[in-house]
Design a protein around this motif. Structure first.
Motif, PDB file in Angstrom:
ATOM      1  N   LEU A 260       0.815  -1.220   0.000  1.00  0.00           N
ATOM      2  CA  LEU A 260       0.000   0.000   0.000  1.00  0.00           C
ATOM      3  C   LEU A 260       0.844   1.264   0.000  1.00  0.00           C
ATOM      4  O   LEU A 260       0.522   2.254  -0.658  1.00  0.00           O
ATOM      5  N   ILE A 261       1.936   1.227   0.793  1.00  0.00           N
ATOM      6  CA  ILE A 261       2.693   2.466   1.018  1.00  0.00           C
ATOM      7  C   ILE A 261       3.624   2.816  -0.150  1.00  0.00           C
ATOM      8  O   ILE A 261       3.750   3.975  -0.529  1.00  0.00           O
ATOM      9  N   VAL A 262       4.224   1.776  -0.722  1.00  0.00           N
ATOM     10  CA  VAL A 262       5.258   2.017  -1.734  1.00  0.00           C
ATOM     11  C   VAL A 262       4.838   2.974  -2.870  1.00  0.00           C
ATOM     12  O   VAL A 262       5.620   3.838  -3.259  1.00  0.00           O
ATOM     13  N   PRO A 263       3.637   2.881  -3.435  1.00  0.00           N
ATOM     14  CA  PRO A 263       3.347   3.746  -4.590  1.00  0.00           C
ATOM     15  C   PRO A 263       3.053   5.216  -4.264  1.00  0.00           C
ATOM     16  O   PRO A 263       2.947   6.020  -5.177  1.00  0.00           O
ATOM     17  N   ILE A 264       2.951   5.557  -2.968  1.00  0.00           N
ATOM     18  CA  ILE A 264       2.515   6.924  -2.644  1.00  0.00           C
ATOM     19  C   ILE A 264       3.439   8.029  -3.188  1.00  0.00           C
ATOM     20  O   ILE A 264       2.950   8.983  -3.799  1.00  0.00           O
ATOM     21  N   PRO A 265       4.772   7.919  -3.005  1.00  0.00           N
ATOM     22  CA  PRO A 265       5.621   9.006  -3.517  1.00  0.00           C
ATOM     23  C   PRO A 265       5.447   9.224  -5.025  1.00  0.00           C
ATOM     24  O   PRO A 265       5.403  10.367  -5.487  1.00  0.00           O
ATOM     25  N   ALA A 266       5.320   8.116  -5.762  1.00  0.00           N
ATOM     26  CA  ALA A 266       5.149   8.249  -7.215  1.00  0.00           C
ATOM     27  C   ALA A 266       3.894   9.048  -7.526  1.00  0.00           C
ATOM     28  O   ALA A 266       3.867   9.879  -8.432  1.00  0.00           O
ATOM     29  N   PHE A 267       2.889   8.838  -6.734  1.00  0.00           N
ATOM     30  CA  PHE A 267       1.623   9.540  -6.937  1.00  0.00           C
ATOM     31  C   PHE A 267       1.780  11.046  -6.752  1.00  0.00           C
ATOM     32  O   PHE A 267       1.343  11.853  -7.577  1.00  0.00           O
ATOM     33  N   ILE A 268       2.479  11.399  -5.657  1.00  0.00           N
ATOM     34  CA  ILE A 268       2.662  12.830  -5.388  1.00  0.00           C
ATOM     35  C   ILE A 268       3.461  13.482  -6.509  1.00  0.00           C
ATOM     36  O   ILE A 268       3.082  14.528  -7.047  1.00  0.00           O
ATOM     37  N   ALA A 269       4.539  12.812  -6.910  1.00  0.00           N
ATOM     38  CA  ALA A 269       5.376  13.373  -7.968  1.00  0.00           C
ATOM     39  C   ALA A 269       4.556  13.528  -9.249  1.00  0.00           C
ATOM     40  O   ALA A 269       4.597  14.566  -9.916  1.00  0.00           O
ATOM     41  N   ASP A 270       3.792  12.522  -9.554  1.00  0.00           N
ATOM     42  CA  ASP A 270       3.037  12.524 -10.796  1.00  0.00           C
ATOM     43  C   ASP A 270       2.010  13.644 -10.847  1.00  0.00           C
ATOM     44  O   ASP A 270       1.864  14.335 -11.863  1.00  0.00           O
ATOM     45  N   SER A 271       1.308  13.854  -9.749  1.00  0.00           N
ATOM     46  CA  SER A 271       0.298  14.924  -9.721  1.00  0.00           C
ATOM     47  C   SER A 271       0.964  16.265  -9.925  1.00  0.00           C
ATOM     48  O   SER A 271       0.458  17.138 -10.618  1.00  0.00           O
ATOM     49  N   ARG A 272       2.136  16.419  -9.307  1.00  0.00           N
ATOM     50  CA  ARG A 272       2.830  17.695  -9.390  1.00  0.00           C
ATOM     51  C   ARG A 272       3.219  17.975 -10.846  1.00  0.00           C
ATOM     52  O   ARG A 272       3.000  19.064 -11.363  1.00  0.00           O
TER      53      ARG A 272
END
Ligand SMILES: Nc1ncnc2c1ncn2[C@@H]1O[C@H](COP(=O)(O)OP(=O)(O)OP(=O)(O)O)[C@@H](O)[C@H]1O
Length: 623
Positions: A199-211
């Motif tokens: 669950l936790i691993v993909p979170i940073p990618a998500f933030i970067a992607d939205s930015r």
């Protein structure tokens, strides 16, 4: 998954770099869904059945991965069992089941694609029609405003596919959510913390992607003017009307160069962002690959220790991968929904434009008795300045024109003659003063009705690439099929001689764009446009330099029957040719936004003022 490109090929509006939402904040991402209800309404209204089908298919597809993985687990355990029992039948059954599930799952995908494509086509037509309908209600000043153009372009080019994309992504989100939850259930059978890691691993990618999605959007807004300029150069290079001059002045390379420079400039600006976006995304994805490898190692170890079956091993490893993948899809789905939301927002902003000039709620009646052929016009202290300009084009102009009277407007280039006509037809409203028709302020009438009473052909009249009959018939849509009336109007303007020479007569296609189209000369087009004014059942006829492209003979023929042409209508015409002007009952001389002289040809000659001066100047040239 990280599939949304920074769009490098589409023009955006120049919203300015100081937009209030200039700084990216993560909580903006969760506002990604603000447009969703409106978009859903739009898509639903376009085609309810397809929308429902898309939803059902998405949900069904959501369960497929878990089912498939579960069968694989059963299959592997079955094989292990078969080795012991030497009974192959249960394995055969499971392979058959797996085959069926696999085919079914592909079928769902295929149907899903079909439904999405169909819905996409329908919605894009609908959105285009909405944009056209909105444009149809907006007044001329919008179309002369570059910012409006930017928004119009953005709305019509981006928003056409974004709504369906947004909806399908939302459904996909639902589908992935179902996959995700079913996978977590499978994973929890082994260790809860495996589910937590996944669950936790993909979170940073998500933030970067939205930015980066947000940055891409902002950039496109800034680059919009350049993109429109590129489009303009493209149009100049590829449109027939420019082609002659481009060839003769050898301008081709000049425009290509301009285009190339702008293209490279945008490319350079976008390159860094594009590389950063995808590299960042790659780095974060690598993290999840490493996490998956660790999980695999752990579960394999459990199998070696015989704590779980071989089937479980497959189940857990596949599930771990699926959980992290589907979580990643959910997050990137949210970030691209956010991006779509920004674009779709522009569409809704566009659709909310309100015209400045519109009909009053309770319009006065402008229907005139059939016997009355003309209408009176009065300007009372009318002043007007174009939006964004400082100097007034018309200053305190007052005059009256009686029904059936023919008035000519003369004056230098830029004196304000065409502007006066634009005000009369409410393409613009005056800043001060009022314009009356039939004794009432024209603002009291329904716009459509008002414009039906005025037949105008402007200097830059339209040339429709349609049949000759339609080119004239659009002057009076109800009679567009009435060949007799079309022919009669063509006769009045002298267009009949032009049309008779065409291969298919009145049904010949005009203009070079479409098959079998014939291009006409400037004068020939003008005769067609004049016929369009004559067919109109209007009580006021306005001709802005109606004969400027006609040869002397043709002009003579048109004006020899001038009275017959105007048939008791109120006529206003603008001309620089005094042979035409002198036919008017009265002549207004416009200078610096004011009417400085007003009278018949003879009166004005006798007055020996500006009119007489201009007249003598032209007469001199012919001596
Ligand atoms: N849409 C517009 N926005 C801003 N200024 C405009 C616009 N249209 C015309 N103008 C300006 O208003 C002035 C009057 O223009 P108008 O077209 O009424 O002149 P005109 O008397 O018809 O000229 P011509 O004899 O050349 O046709 C000109 O200076 C022109 O530059």
């Amino acid at each position: 998954m990280q599939g949304h490109m920074i769009n490098m090929g589409s023009p955006m509006r120049g919203g300015g770099k100081n937009n209030k939402s200039d700084k990216f904040e993560l909580n903006q991402v969760f506002s990604a869904f603000t447009s969703l209800p409106r978009v859903l309404k739009l898509v639903w209204a376009t085609h309810p059945t397809l929308t429902v089908a898309m939803g059902i298919l998405s949900i069904a597809r959501g369960f497929m991965p878990a089912i498939s993985i579960w069968i694989t687990k059963l299959l592997i355990d079955g094989v292990v069992n078969s080795i012991k029992t030497q009974d192959f039948f249960p394995v055969f059954q499971l392979v058959l089941l797996q085959l069926i599930i696999e085919v079914f799952s592909r079928l769902l995908n295929t149907l899903g694609n079909i439904v999405q494509q169909l819905l996409q086509e329908r919605v894009s037509v609908r959105v285009q029609v909405l944009i056209l309908e909105k444009s149809n209600t907006l007044d001329l000043s919008f179309f002369e405003n570059p910012e409006f153009y930017d928004k119009l372009r953005q709305a019509s080019e981006q928003s056409v596919f974004r709504p369906v994309q947004m909806i399908s992504q939302t459904f996909d989100l639902g589908r992935t959510l179902i996959t995700f939850v079913s996978m977590i259930f499978l994973l929890l059978r082994l260790e809860w913390w495996l589910a937590a890691v996944a669950l936790i691993v993909p979170i940073p990618a998500f933030i970067a992607d939205s930015r980066y999605g947000w940055m891409g959007y902002q950039r496109m807004r800034w680059q919009s003017p350049e993109r429109r300029q590129m489009q303009y150069f493209n149009m100049v290079m590829t449109t027939d009307t420019y082609n002659k001059e481009i060839k003769l002045f050898n301008l081709g390379n000049f425009f290509i160069d301009q285009y190339r420079k702008l293209g490279y400039k945008l490319y350079d600006e976008n390159k860094a962002l594009l590389i950063r976006r995808y590299m960042t995304s790659f780095l974060w994805l690598s993290l999840s690959v490493i996490a998956n490898a660790a999980i695999y190692l752990y579960v394999a170890w459990q199998a070696v220790l015989s704590r779980i079956t071989l089937g479980d091993l497959t189940l857990f490893t596949q599930t771990a991968v699926q959980v992290s993948q589907s979580f990643q899809s959910i997050l990137s789905g949210i970030s691209s929904t956010y991006e779509n939301n920004l674009f779709v927002g522009t569409l809704f902003e566009f659709l909310e434009y309100k015209p400045n000039i519109s009909s009053p709620e309770k319009p006065s009646d402008l229907t005139v008795a059939d016997t009355q052929k003309g209408l009176d016009v009065e300007f009372r202290n009318v002043s007007f300045t174009y939006p964004g300009k400082r100097e007034a084009v018309l200053k305190n102009v007052s005059f009256k024109i009686a029904p059936g009277e023919a008035v000519a407007l003369v004056g230098r280039n830029g004196a304000g003659k065409t502007t006066l006509v634009k005000l009369l037809t409410r393409l613009y409203d005056p800043d001060e003063g009022e314009i009356l028709m039939g004794g009432r302020n024209i603002k009291e009438y329904d716009l459509k009705e008002l414009r039906e009473q005025v037949g105008v052909i402007f200097q830059d009249y339209a040339t429709y690439f349609m049949s000759a009959r339609e080119n004239i018939g659009v002057g009076r849509l109800a009679e567009i099929e009435n060949l007799e009336l079309v022919t009669a109007s063509a006769h009045k303007s002298g267009a009949d001689a032009v049309i008779d020479k065409l291969p298919k007569g009145y049904e010949s296609m005009l203009g070079r764009w479409f098959t079998e189209g014939t291009q006409l000369s400037g004068g020939e087009w003008q005769k067609i446009a004049l016929a369009r004014a004559f067919i109109r059942d209007a009580r006021i006829l306005v001709l802005d330099e109606p004969t400027s492209s006609l040869d002397a003979q043709a002009e003579y023929e048109v004006f020899a029957s001038f009275r017959e042409l105007t048939e008791g209508k109120t006529a206003i015409f603008i001309s620089h040719r005094f042979s035409t002007v002198r036919l008017a009952d009265r002549i207004f001389v416009l200078e610096n936004g004011e009417i400085i002289e007003n009278g018949s040809h003879h009166e004005l000659i006798a007055l020996d003022g500006r009119y007489a001066e201009l007249f003598n100047l032209q007469a001199e040239a012919y001596r």
